[in-house]
Structures are given as C-alpha cells and as structure tokens.
Design an enzyme around this catalytic site. Structure first.
Site, PDB file in Angstrom:
ATOM      1  N   LYS A  19       0.847  -1.202   0.000  1.00 12.10           N
ATOM      2  CA  LYS A  19       0.000   0.000   0.000  1.00 12.10           C
ATOM      3  C   LYS A  19       0.885   1.256   0.000  1.00 12.10           C
ATOM      4  O   LYS A  19       0.644   2.202  -0.749  1.00 12.10           O
ATOM      5  CB  LYS A  19      -0.930  -0.005   1.228  1.00 12.10           C
ATOM      6  CG  LYS A  19      -2.062  -1.025   1.092  1.00 12.10           C
ATOM      7  CD  LYS A  19      -2.816  -1.277   2.387  1.00 12.10           C
ATOM      8  CE  LYS A  19      -3.778  -2.453   2.212  1.00 12.10           C
ATOM      9  NZ  LYS A  19      -4.412  -2.897   3.470  1.00 12.10           N
ATOM     10  N   GLN A  35      -4.451  -1.627   9.876  1.00 14.58           N
ATOM     11  CA  GLN A  35      -4.322  -2.952   9.253  1.00 14.58           C
ATOM     12  C   GLN A  35      -4.822  -4.038  10.221  1.00 14.58           C
ATOM     13  O   GLN A  35      -4.419  -4.089  11.377  1.00 14.58           O
ATOM     14  CB  GLN A  35      -2.857  -3.209   8.877  1.00 14.58           C
ATOM     15  CG  GLN A  35      -2.613  -4.506   8.133  1.00 14.58           C
ATOM     16  CD  GLN A  35      -3.257  -4.544   6.747  1.00 14.58           C
ATOM     17  OE1 GLN A  35      -3.221  -3.574   5.992  1.00 14.58           O
ATOM     18  NE2 GLN A  35      -3.871  -5.677   6.409  1.00 14.58           N
ATOM     19  N   ASP A  47     -11.028   2.763   4.516  1.00 11.02           N
ATOM     20  CA  ASP A  47     -11.322   1.334   4.418  1.00 11.02           C
ATOM     21  C   ASP A  47     -12.831   1.079   4.399  1.00 11.02           C
ATOM     22  O   ASP A  47     -13.271  -0.036   4.111  1.00 11.02           O
ATOM     23  CB  ASP A  47     -10.715   0.593   5.624  1.00 11.02           C
ATOM     24  CG  ASP A  47      -9.491  -0.229   5.237  1.00 11.02           C
ATOM     25  OD1 ASP A  47      -9.338  -0.519   4.033  1.00 11.02           O
ATOM     26  OD2 ASP A  47      -8.698  -0.572   6.129  1.00 11.02           O
TER      27      ASP A  47
END
Ligand code: NAP
Length: 294
Positions: free
Chosen positions: A52, A96, A119
């Site tokens: 990412k 994460q 997200d």
C-alpha cells in the site's frame, strides 16, 4: 474464458489517479496523504501494508506508516487513532487487521473518524453504502465491482452466489451486487459455514464470489458451465520448495474451474491488486472532500 486481470486493471486505475495527482500538483494543491497503522509483525500484514505504501509513492501520494510494537496497548492505539483524526495533513488512514488479540478491534474501528475511514469499515460508512449513499466503500468489494464494471460482465438479473459473510468482504459484496446500478441488479444468495449443500447453490450460480479463505474449496463439479468466478481468498500454504517457504492460493481450484468458467480471477493478480487500487481511490475522494470543506 477470459481472465479478469486485476493487476492490469489496477495499474490502469493507478495511472488514472496519478494523472489527477499531477494535475493537483500543477494547481499547487496539497496531494492526498494516506496513513497506515500496523501493530505487530504479522508477515501477511507487513506485505499488505508495504505494497500500500509503495503504491502511494508510485502515484504521487504522501504516505505515512505508523508501525507499532505487538505489545502496544489498546489505549495507546486509541490515542494514535485520535491523533490521526485530528491531524489536518492526513486525508485518510487504515488500521491494518488483524490486530493483536488483546486489542478490541471493533472499538478501534469505531474510533476512526468516518471522514478519514478510507477502508469503509466504520458503521456510518457501511450504513451509507447499504443505503446507496455516496461513501467510502470497503476496498475489496469496491474492487470486485470495479473489475466487473471494467470488463462489462453482465450481472443484471443474474444469480450471484457469495460464499462468506464477513463484514469486510462477503456481506458488503452481497449488498452491492443486489443494489440497483452497474455491475449490480443481481439476485444474491449469501452462503456461510452453516449453509447446507453449498454445491447445490453454486451449481445454480451465474456468478460465484468465493470469500472464505479455504484453499481449493470451489471445485469444477460445483460450478455451472459459463459461470463467472471471483476468487477473493488469499491463503499462504507452507511449501519448503518455494523460496519464501510458502505459496499464495485462492479458494478456487483454478486450473480445473477455468475450463468451465466464462470469466475468472486468478490468485494472485485478481482481486488483491484491485483492493489496493480502490483504497487509493478512496483516499483521493477523501482529499477532494476535505478540500471542498476547507
Ligand atoms: P473471514 O472473516 O474469516 O470470513 C470467512 C467467511 O467464510 C465466514 O463468513 C465463514 O462462515 C465462511 N466460511 C468459512 N468456512 C466455510 C465453509 N467451509 N463453507 C462455507 N462458508 C465458510 O474471512 P474474510 O476476512 O472475509 O476473508 C476471506 C478470504 O478472503 C481470506 O482468504 C482472506 O485472506 C481473503 N481476503 C482477500 C482480500 C483481497 O484483497 N483479495 C481482502 C480481504 C480478505 P461463518 O460466518 O459461518 O463463520
């Protein structure tokens, strides 16, 4: 049979975003800034976060990695989340998953400000997605929808069978595919570990989205000829003959299923790269929204 090439399409999307970023720079505007929070040293998480951050560099985004030790407390993590919420430099950020067991994942995700939740995991964003409102759509289901759209895969009136009901993949993709719109208007069946006779359902499916994380779960005898197969699964299988000591595989018995499918995603190179591209797209959207508010 057509391979749904997520790598190729994700590169196209990244190029499109890079162009927008260079135009932002020319106008003297601040470029999007994505932060990633990683707690601990889980191998797969390190790989995902690394790619990412690399992708951000490639397209001209600013990026910040906050890598915290495994023993970070919930309180410390919540403090960092609060700091990121307040930081005007950061347009969006991700925490994460999975988090270490001693941290309440839901509590942390609830603390992320919805306007920075690229997200799309916060209930506000999930709720808006379910109500057809503009919002941050979770990157993996968003990536699947984009892949279907860009390959012009017919979904209207089709029977889509989704395997897996997680909040980040199965449940949202079942909602998105049943909504009105492009790559949607499907009739959806959502399966999970308590579903009886999954093969009976997948054999009726025009589209199968497999998101359970069980290698080679979907076999050729479970698939109707001409079906569209989307393999979300990513499992590391130990293998001493490989340099890394493992290989990556999906939920689909790819070599046999591809002989029956009309379209199929490979693993790796299918849904995975699309997930990263859509996270970047959400970050661009976050920047545009922050600019509009400023
Ligand atoms: P998850 O939270 O573990 O959910 C798995 C789902 O599969 C659950 O709903 C579970 O049912 C169901 N399931 C498990 N075994 C089953 C079985 N034998 N038959 C039917 N259903 C079964 O997983 P997730 O986070 O959604 O991830 C799923 C897979 O996608 C994993 O391999 C993950 O690594 C991968 N993934 C890939 C990406 C990407 O970018 N490509 C992104 C996210 C996840 P219950 O609800 O009844 O337990």
């Amino acid at each position: 049979m057509v391979i749904l090439d997520g790598k190729k399409i994700s590169n196209q999307i990244k190029d499109e975003i890079a162009l927008e970023v260079s135009e932002m720079k020319q106008r003297g505007e601040k470029v999007p800034h994505l932060a990633a929070v990683l707690v601990g040293n889980d191998g797969a998480s390190l790989t995902y976060v690394g790619s990412k951050v690399r992708s951000c560099k490639r397209i001209g985004f600013e990026s910040t990695l906050k890598h915290l030790p495994e023993e970070t407390t919930e309180e410390e993590l919540l403090q960092l989340v609060s700091d990121l919420n307040e930081d005007p430099e950061i347009d969006g950020y991700i925490v994460q998953l999975p988090l270490p067991k001693h941290i309440d994942e839901q509590k942390v995700l609830m603390a992320v400000h919805p306007d920075k939740d690229v997200d799309g995991f916060h209930p506000t964003n999930f709720g808006k997605m379910a109500l057809d409102m503009e919002t941050f759509i979770s990157a993996t289901p968003y990536g699947i929808m984009e892949l279907l759209r860009r390959y012009e895969v017919e979904t209207e009136g089709k029977h889509a069978v989704i395997i897996g009901r997680s909040h980040i993949v199965g449940r949202p993709i079942s909602i998105l595919m049943s909504q009105k719109g492009k790559a949607a208007n499907a009739t959806v069946t959502l399966c999970h570990s308590r579903t009886k006779n999954i093969a009976e359902l997948t054999l009726q499916a025009d589209i199968v989205v497999s998101a359970l994380g069980v290698p080679h779960f979907l076999k050729a005898d479970m698939v109707k000829p001409g079906a569209v197969i989307i393999d979300v699964g990513i499992t590391r299988v130990e293998d001493e003959t490989k340099e890394k000591g493992y290989y990556i595989t999906g939920d689909v018995d790819f070599d046999k299923v591809k002989e029956k499918a009309s379209y199929i995603t490979p693993v790796p190179g299918g849904v995975g790269p699309m997930t990263i591209a859509m996270l970047l797209k959400n970050t661009l959207l976050a920047r545009e929204r922050h600019r509009a508010k400023a």
